[in-house]
Design a protein around this motif. Sequence first.
Motif, PDB file in Angstrom:
ATOM      1  N   ARG A   1      46.775  -5.114  -2.581  1.00  0.00           N
ATOM      2  CA  ARG A   1      46.735  -6.423  -1.877  1.00  0.00           C
ATOM      3  C   ARG A   1      45.711  -7.077  -2.899  1.00  0.00           C
ATOM      4  O   ARG A   1      44.916  -6.671  -3.632  1.00  0.00           O
TER       5      ARG A   1
ATOM      6  N   ALA B   1      34.297  -8.587  -2.062  1.00  0.00           N
ATOM      7  CA  ALA B   1      33.624  -9.410  -1.241  1.00  0.00           C
ATOM      8  C   ALA B   1      32.214  -9.818  -2.031  1.00  0.00           C
ATOM      9  O   ALA B   1      31.724 -10.811  -1.909  1.00  0.00           O
TER      10      ALA B   1
ATOM     11  N   GLY C   1      43.088  -8.562  -2.147  1.00  0.00           N
ATOM     12  CA  GLY C   1      41.526  -8.393  -1.839  1.00  0.00           C
ATOM     13  C   GLY C   1      41.083  -7.252  -2.248  1.00  0.00           C
ATOM     14  O   GLY C   1      39.983  -6.681  -2.094  1.00  0.00           O
ATOM     15  N   GLU C   2      42.085  -6.231  -2.864  1.00  0.00           N
ATOM     16  CA  GLU C   2      41.731  -4.828  -3.377  1.00  0.00           C
ATOM     17  C   GLU C   2      41.120  -4.859  -4.837  1.00  0.00           C
ATOM     18  O   GLU C   2      41.722  -4.179  -5.564  1.00  0.00           O
TER      19      GLU C   2
ATOM     20  N   ALA D   1      39.808 -15.104   5.187  1.00  0.00           N
ATOM     21  CA  ALA D   1      40.140 -13.939   6.139  1.00  0.00           C
ATOM     22  C   ALA D   1      41.391 -13.368   5.853  1.00  0.00           C
ATOM     23  O   ALA D   1      41.796 -12.146   6.224  1.00  0.00           O
ATOM     24  N   GLY D   2      42.428 -14.047   5.242  1.00  0.00           N
ATOM     25  CA  GLY D   2      43.564 -13.444   4.955  1.00  0.00           C
ATOM     26  C   GLY D   2      43.678 -12.593   3.941  1.00  0.00           C
ATOM     27  O   GLY D   2      44.477 -11.644   3.495  1.00  0.00           O
TER      28      GLY D   2
ATOM     29  N   ARG E   1      41.090 -10.399   3.357  1.00  0.00           N
ATOM     30  CA  ARG E   1      40.706  -9.014   3.637  1.00  0.00           C
ATOM     31  C   ARG E   1      39.991  -8.282   2.630  1.00  0.00           C
ATOM     32  O   ARG E   1      40.560  -7.156   2.178  1.00  0.00           O
TER      33      ARG E   1
ATOM     34  N   ASP F   1      37.952  -6.091  -0.253  1.00  0.00           N
ATOM     35  CA  ASP F   1      37.375  -4.786  -0.111  1.00  0.00           C
ATOM     36  C   ASP F   1      35.684  -5.242  -0.435  1.00  0.00           C
ATOM     37  O   ASP F   1      35.415  -6.202  -0.895  1.00  0.00           O
TER      38      ASP F   1
END
Length: 276
Positions: free
Chosen positions: A53, A93, A55-56, A84-85, A87, A89
């Motif tokens: 993803r 973040a 966000g990873e 928010a979408g 997500r 890690d």
Amino acid sequence: MPRKLGIIAGGGTLPARLVRACRDAGRPVFVLALKDHCDAAALGSDVDQAWIRMGEAGTGIRLLHEAGVSDLVMAGGVDRPTIAGLRPDWRTARFFARLGFKALGDDSLLSAVTRELEAEGFCIVGVHDVLPDLSPETGILGRHTPDESARADIARAVEVVRALGALDVGQGAVVQQGIVLGVEAVEGTDRLLARCRALARPGPGGVLVKLCKPGQETRVDLPTVGPDTISNAAAAGLRGVAVHAGRSLLVDREATIAAADAAGLFLLAIDPEVAA
């Protein structure tokens, strides 16, 4: 042995073309494909690959190191997600927390991502470094040429795009008869053209101009035009498309030029310093 190339792969055909170029050159390659963006069918299953993803980031960086990647290229379209979408890690973040308000602009964000990957020891290269034939030279690229009124619209669009680019907003604008029909923001070029289709005025059609932003990180997110861009420009009633010479990409160059010729559109690579 050639340095191993890692491809962070979004949508479209560019990631697969990069894979083919590596194979033709005997260069080892690894694809880190982005879920919900990369086209698995276009990429194929016969290439060393992993999927994450967006966000990873922590997982992605680990996979690139484990694959022995030295050079890294980012290729293919990506819709910008919400936080928010995303997500995120922990690594992602932490990155956004450190970046803060600078994440608001696309180029600021991509420049920060580039620096983060370089800090991990990767050498970031541009798509045009691997596929130099995709970057067009200055001049007319097909059979059709812009007339004086179209050139005036191009000059106006160049002024608009450069002003937008200075604010890190977008790379494109549509101008018809001196009137700005639309500017590119987060929606991208195809949706810009769809909006402009309903805004077209009677008389000679408008032009689409796509340029690099001032000071843009040219190894990532170069303005890109392909056959679909030409099709959408024709559907919007435009007379032609102008792109940044030497600082843009023509995906499927021959097919893009052929599409412009068939649609009766001019396709032009410009130096914005001269065209403005």
